[in-house]
Write a protein that holds these residues in place. Structure first.
Motif, PDB file in Angstrom:
ATOM      1  N   VAL A  99      -2.882  -4.613  -0.181  1.00  0.00           N
ATOM      2  CA  VAL A  99      -3.301  -3.937  -1.417  1.00  0.00           C
ATOM      3  C   VAL A  99      -4.707  -4.396  -1.839  1.00  0.00           C
ATOM      4  N   ARG A 116      -7.914   0.170  -6.481  1.00  0.00           N
ATOM      5  CA  ARG A 116      -7.120   0.004  -7.711  1.00  0.00           C
ATOM      6  C   ARG A 116      -6.722  -1.453  -7.954  1.00  0.00           C
ATOM      7  N   ASP A 156      -7.551  -2.007  -1.705  1.00  0.00           N
ATOM      8  CA  ASP A 156      -7.399  -0.759  -2.469  1.00  0.00           C
ATOM      9  C   ASP A 156      -8.291  -0.848  -3.716  1.00  0.00           C
ATOM     10  N   LYS A 204       0.828  -1.211   0.000  1.00  0.00           N
ATOM     11  CA  LYS A 204       0.000   0.000   0.000  1.00  0.00           C
ATOM     12  C   LYS A 204       0.865   1.264   0.000  1.00  0.00           C
TER      13      LYS A 204
END
Lengths: 138, 304
Positions: free
Chosen positions: B274, B279, B277, B248
């Protein structure tokens, strides 16, 4: 050193020095009944030295295989003691069972009765790639 | 007979059509649920792969068809010494379409030379994996709304990673594509991809060892796993396996609309922090894999 001229057959000239035996073996010339002369390290104006093979018989010469083995050669075709054609070879688009793929991950390394096929993929740089795994031969 | 061995077997138009059908399947699942009634897909996995095999099987089942096959060579006649050519001839008698994975490169090409039914290459060694590329293209197109004008970072094992070779090849046919090739020296993109694919198509690219250096420019970050099975020397694998770890903190400077993709399975190269997230798109990507395979099966069986 004198080597007889041939009456009917081929003179494979301008072979890269040191490669004549490989060509002799790969083209199966050792199985012929006629006279075959291998001249190693002959003088060459162009390259300093070269190999030459003379075959005293009109055989069915595999020009594709020959050109793949050494694209620089010229083949003089002799008839009745005279050179009737000087043949400059061009690289074949495809060669079968002349070279072996060196990629240990290639299917040709394990599959039974599978031909070793190489395709000319880059004519400018003489690059052949395995038909199956696409690894370059060089 | 239609086969899919290499992503280059498909034109840009054919890929666009597959993406269009996949999007229609996603929007109208019921419409496609009986399209393959009575049809059989054989999944021949001479090398284990949970994800790709299950994705193919789920795709066929959702189309109303059925599946048969094996998931490793030890449970097939290969362990008795049968050739690929013979296996394919036999399986062709029992199925309408075959998806095969094989550790040897070029095996699917041998198969399609002998097959009486369509063959889909589900991965052959470090060589090709066209359905992963189709998956990547569908994901990118859904996330970005386009397949052109993108800066794409390819990160990790670019030497043996067939997914990145195929993706680079496929994306090179679209305009405005730029690649950032991120890898350690030992795992750099092979010269033949750089010369014959990127340079030949005038694709702009740069090479770097640093994942952070170009991160702010990227629209897509495509992470890959360093694959143990591709190394002959275990020491090399151990030295390189954790070369990149995306977390991250590293994403702070990345674009807000970056899409992080990964063909999966991942090991350590993307930290689990991550996953939350927005994305991170690798699980959506896995789902896209099923839909594009549904579109492909329909196409290869000639079913509209």
């Amino acid at each position: 050193m004198n080597i007889d001229s041939i009456k009917n057959g081929y003179v494979i000239d301008h072979i890269t020095a040191g490669r004549a035996m490989e060509i002799y073996e790969t083209l199966g010339l050792k199985d012929l009944d006629c006279q075959v002369a291998i001249i190693s390290n002959a003088k060459s104006q162009k390259t300093g030295k070269k190999d030459i093979i003379k075959i005293d018989q009109n055989i069915d010469l595999d020009f594709d295989k020959l050109s793949f083995l050494d694209p620089n050669v010229t083949v003089n075709i002799v008839k009745d003691d005279k050179i009737i054609e000087k043949k400059k070879l061009t690289l074949p688009e495809k060669v079968v069972n002349v070279a072996k793929c060196k990629n240990p991950r290639c299917i040709t390394s394990v599959e039974r009765d599978l031909d070793q096929i190489f395709i000319l993929t880059d004519k400018i740089n003489n690059v052949y790639r395995c038909k199956y795994c696409e690894m370059s031969l060089k | 007979m239609k086969h899919l061995i290499d992503i280059k077997d498909l034109s840009v138009e054919e890929i666009d059509d597959l993406i269009k059908v996949a999007n229609d399947i996603i929007a109208n699942k019921e419409k496609y649920s009986h399209k393959c009634d009575g049809k059989k897909l054989a999944t021949l996995f001479f090398e284990p792969s949970t994800r790709t095999r299950l994705s193919f099987e789920a795709a066929m089942l959702e189309l109303g068809g059925s599946v048969l096959g094996f998931s490793e060579s030890s449970s097939s006649s290969v362990s008795k010494g049968e050739s690929v050519a013979d296996t394919i001839r036999v399986v062709g008698c029992y199925s309408d379409i075959i998806a095969m994975r094989h550790p040897k490169e070029g095996a699917p090409l041998v198969a399609c030379e002998k097959s009486t039914v369509p063959i889909i290459n589900a991965g052959d060694g470090g060589h090709n994996h066209p359905t992963q590329t189709l998956t990547d293209l569908l994901t990118i197109s859904r996330e970005k709304g386009r397949l052109n004008n993108l800066t794409i970072g390819l990160c990790g094992d670019l030497k043996f990673g067939r997914t990145v070779h195929s993706l680079a090849t496929a994306m090179s046919r679209y305009s405005g594509i730029k690649f950032v090739l991120i890898s350690p020296d030992e795992l750099k993109m092979p010269d033949y991809i750089k010369k014959n694919v990127l340079e030949k198509n005038n694709i702009e690219y740069c090479e770097t060892k640093s994942i952070e250096e170009h991160l702010p420019e990227l629209d897509i970050l495509y992470m890959t796993r360093v694959q143990k099975e591709r190394f002959f020397n275990e020491d090399d694998y151990v030295r390189l396996k954790d070369y990149y770890i995306l977390n991250k903190a590293k994403l702070e400077n990345a674009k807000k609309d970056l899409s992080i993709l990964h063909p999966l399975p991942r090991v350590n190269e993307i930290s689990t922090d991550v996953d939350d997230d927005p994305r991170a798109k690798y699980f959506e990507q896995a789902l896209c894999g099923k839909y594009i395979r549904m579109a492909l099966i329909l196409n290869m069986l000639g079913i509209k």
